[in-house]
Design a protein around this motif. Structure first.
Motif, PDB file in Angstrom:
ATOM      1  N   GLY A 134       0.790  -1.220   0.000  1.00  0.00           N
ATOM      2  CA  GLY A 134       0.000   0.000   0.000  1.00  0.00           C
ATOM      3  C   GLY A 134       0.822   1.269   0.000  1.00  0.00           C
ATOM      4  N   ASP A 135       2.134   1.142  -0.162  1.00  0.00           N
ATOM      5  CA  ASP A 135       3.005   2.329  -0.114  1.00  0.00           C
ATOM      6  C   ASP A 135       3.237   2.952  -1.483  1.00  0.00           C
ATOM      7  OD1 ASP A 135       3.745   2.361   2.743  1.00  0.00           O
ATOM      8  OD2 ASP A 135       4.712   0.444   2.292  1.00  0.00           O
ATOM      9  N   PHE A 136       2.894   2.234  -2.559  1.00  0.00           N
ATOM     10  CA  PHE A 136       3.241   2.702  -3.889  1.00  0.00           C
ATOM     11  C   PHE A 136       1.989   3.039  -4.689  1.00  0.00           C
ATOM     12  CE2 PHE A 136       6.376  -0.541  -2.566  1.00  0.00           C
ATOM     13  CZ  PHE A 136       7.505   0.265  -2.480  1.00  0.00           C
ATOM     14  N   THR A 137       2.096   4.091  -5.494  1.00  0.00           N
ATOM     15  CA  THR A 137       0.999   4.471  -6.385  1.00  0.00           C
ATOM     16  C   THR A 137       0.998   3.554  -7.610  1.00  0.00           C
ATOM     17  OG1 THR A 137       2.344   6.048  -7.625  1.00  0.00           O
ATOM     18  CG2 THR A 137       1.234   6.866  -5.637  1.00  0.00           C
ATOM     19  N   GLU A 138      -0.060   3.621  -8.387  1.00  0.00           N
ATOM     20  CA  GLU A 138      -0.151   2.790  -9.588  1.00  0.00           C
ATOM     21  C   GLU A 138       0.948   3.120 -10.584  1.00  0.00           C
ATOM     22  OE1 GLU A 138      -1.984   0.220 -10.397  1.00  0.00           O
ATOM     23  OE2 GLU A 138      -2.927   0.209  -8.422  1.00  0.00           O
ATOM     24  N   SER A 139       1.278   4.407 -10.694  1.00  0.00           N
ATOM     25  CA  SER A 139       2.312   4.798 -11.660  1.00  0.00           C
ATOM     26  C   SER A 139       3.687   4.296 -11.242  1.00  0.00           C
ATOM     27  CB  SER A 139       2.340   6.318 -11.830  1.00  0.00           C
ATOM     28  OG  SER A 139       2.678   6.955 -10.611  1.00  0.00           O
ATOM     29  N   THR A 140       3.990   4.333  -9.951  1.00  0.00           N
ATOM     30  CA  THR A 140       5.304   3.844  -9.509  1.00  0.00           C
ATOM     31  C   THR A 140       5.363   2.319  -9.534  1.00  0.00           C
ATOM     32  OG1 THR A 140       4.553   4.050  -7.200  1.00  0.00           O
ATOM     33  CG2 THR A 140       5.874   5.851  -8.113  1.00  0.00           C
ATOM     34  N   LEU A 141       4.226   1.654  -9.339  1.00  0.00           N
ATOM     35  CA  LEU A 141       4.199   0.194  -9.498  1.00  0.00           C
ATOM     36  C   LEU A 141       4.493  -0.190 -10.942  1.00  0.00           C
ATOM     37  CD1 LEU A 141       1.088  -0.774  -7.328  1.00  0.00           C
ATOM     38  CD2 LEU A 141       3.457  -1.459  -6.912  1.00  0.00           C
TER      39      LEU A 141
END
Length: 509
Positions: A134-141
């Protein structure tokens, strides 16, 4: 009657095409042999000149009158004092030379840590865990997914136990556990392979960039193996992926001072407390590249160890670009905008690494390159200066100096850049690419996994020279040159023992 030959047009086309290419091919072959002939001639120029000279001297000596030799002997008898003085000077100079010359440093053996299989992480596991934190946004994933696909890493690399939990458990105790597993695992294998008693170790050098607890990592090793009380122990921190060569250099210098002893170098990195849980893309790349690994190396200055040693240390060349602000900050540990700590990699990293490499090989080249390559380099540089030409300087052929290359497996881009700049062939970077694929970026220990790969393939022959080259924060570029003292066989329980037959594999780019 005319007869048509099926496919005749295509055959003629191929024949014409081949005939046009044939002169170019022959020209390239001729140039290759011209260069090899030039290299052989210059490299053996001294021998080719001395042989006729020695033959002439022997012929002249055979024609010398015996009375002349008797006269010379009588002359020496009458000048006994001069003869004694000259002999004393010669003996004294020889003694000073023998006592002051650098002692040879032998690499007796080394061991690379092989993590247990349950620590392996597949790409889908990596992405699933990253998403579930839950620490990462969709773009960074998505960014991490692309980095993984293009990284050159395979599906069998390892991450520490703390990263396999959901949520991850990066604690001080978990970091200590990772350090102990890696260091003690490598040292146990080293002591088992060499039959060296821990009490015989006189020098200990440990390098780990990002984890520096109290007591130190070197103290943890002293406590575990009950090393002697007068051991010279050192703990190098914050020096990046090139610290392994620095540790070798430090151990080598200490072996010049302390006689008849062993030195152990332990090179590792710690991931547990240095995983980044933020969304700064420049700080996410280490998550995708760095993996668990470590190596323990046994060095000796004992002359009797030469018979069983694998290699002799020939040169260490270190380059530090820290005086330049961009180079200093291109690999930088910091906090992001929301206070999460990670290591940031600058976009200028590859350009800075290229500059550091250029400086390093400028120093290393004259030490290792044959005189033929040095003359070509100097001649082109002189022509460029005199004619003020913008032509690129001549790139020496380091393949004439080294048989094997161990390029730090920092990432696919690093290996690609060095392959291009040094004009290497695919087989020269095979060990680096396969190490990156199988074990990932294990920081300062990656060059030892690469050397183990070369040995496991049965390619290390007596007299072969190995170039280990590593880059690290600061910014540093360091080189170590080793010479094989025998046909080197892989050590027992090596990191490639059960999988070497599967390599090389084709890496998706």
């Amino acid at each position: 009657m005319d007869t048509e030959i099926p496919g005749g047009g295509a055959a003629v086309g191929v024949q014409i095409h081949c005939s046009r290419r044939l002169p170019d091919f022959l020209q390239s072959v001729n140039l290759k042999y011209v260069k090899l002939g030039y290299h052989y001639l210059v490299s053996n120029l001294l021998t080719l000149c001395l042989v006729p000279l020695m033959i002439g001297i022997l012929i002249q000596a055979s024609q010398t009158n015996p009375d002349d030799l008797r006269h010379l002997w009588l002359h020496l008898q009458y000048n006994l004092v001069s003869v004694i003085i000259c002999s004393a000077i010669l003996v004294s100079a020889t003694t000073v030379y023998i006592t002051r010359r650098p002692r040879p440093v032998f690499l007796v053996d080394y061991a690379c840590y092989r993590p247990p299989d349950h620590l392996q992480v597949r790409f889908h596991q990596f992405m699933d865990h990253s998403k579930l934190t839950g620490d990462f946004t969709e773009s960074t994933l998505e960014f991490q997914r692309k980095i993984l696909e293009r990284s050159g890493l395979g599906e069998e690399t390892y991450v520490p136990q703390a990263m396999h939990y959901l949520p991850p458990r990066p604690s001080m105790s978990a970091a200590r556990e990772e350090a102990e597993q890696v260091m003690f695992g490598a040292l146990d294998a080293l002591f088992s392979d060499t039959c060296i008693k821990p009490k015989d170790i006189g020098i200990l050098v440990v390098n780990c960039s990002l984890f520096n607890p109290t007591p130190s990592l070197s103290a943890m090793i002293v406590n575990k193996y009950k090393l002697r009380g007068n051991i010279r122990s050192f703990n190098l921190g914050g020096m990046g992926c090139s610290a392994g060569v620095i540790a070798i250099d430090l151990a080598s210098d200490l072996l010049q001072v302390h006689r008849n002893t062993y030195a152990v170098v332990v090179s590792t990195e710690n991931i547990t407390q240095n995983w980044y849980f933020g969304n700064d893309r420049s700080m996410l790349i280490p998550n995708c590249l760095f993996r668990v690994g470590g190596a323990a190396i046994l060095l000796s200055n004992r002359s009797r160890d030469r018979r069983r040693a694998k290699y002799r240390l020939v040169h260490v060349v270190r380059t530090h670009r820290g005086a330049d602000d961009k180079a200093f900050s291109c690999v930088y540990q910091k906090q992001d905008d929301v206070g999460k700590t990670g290591v940031s990699l600058s976009k200028d990293l590859m350009a800075i690494a290229g500059g550091a490499l250029k400086t390093n090989i400028t120093t290393l080249g004259p030490l290792v390159l044959p005189i033929s390559e040095q003359l070509l380099f100097f001649a082109t540089l002189l022509v460029k200066k005199l004619l003020k030409s913008n032509a690129k300087p001549y790139i020496p052929d380091f393949k004439l100096a080294f048989n094997h290359f161990c390029i730090h497996a920092g990432g696919r881009a690093v290996i690609d850049e060095l392959e291009k700049n040094l004009q290497l062939l695919p087989e020269h970077v095979e060990a680096s690419r396969m190490t990156l694929h199988r074990f990932g970026n294990t920081s300062s220990s990656s060059i030892w996994y690469e050397l183990a790969y070369t040995e496991a393939k049965g390619r290390m022959r007596k007299g072969n020279r190995v170039w280990q080259i590593a880059f690290g924060s600061g910014f540093k570029c360091n080189s170590a040159v080793w010479e094989a003292l025998r046909h080197v066989q892989p050590s027992r329980n090596g990191p490639w023992e059960d999988c070497i037959d599967k390599y090389p594999v084709k890496v998706v780019t």
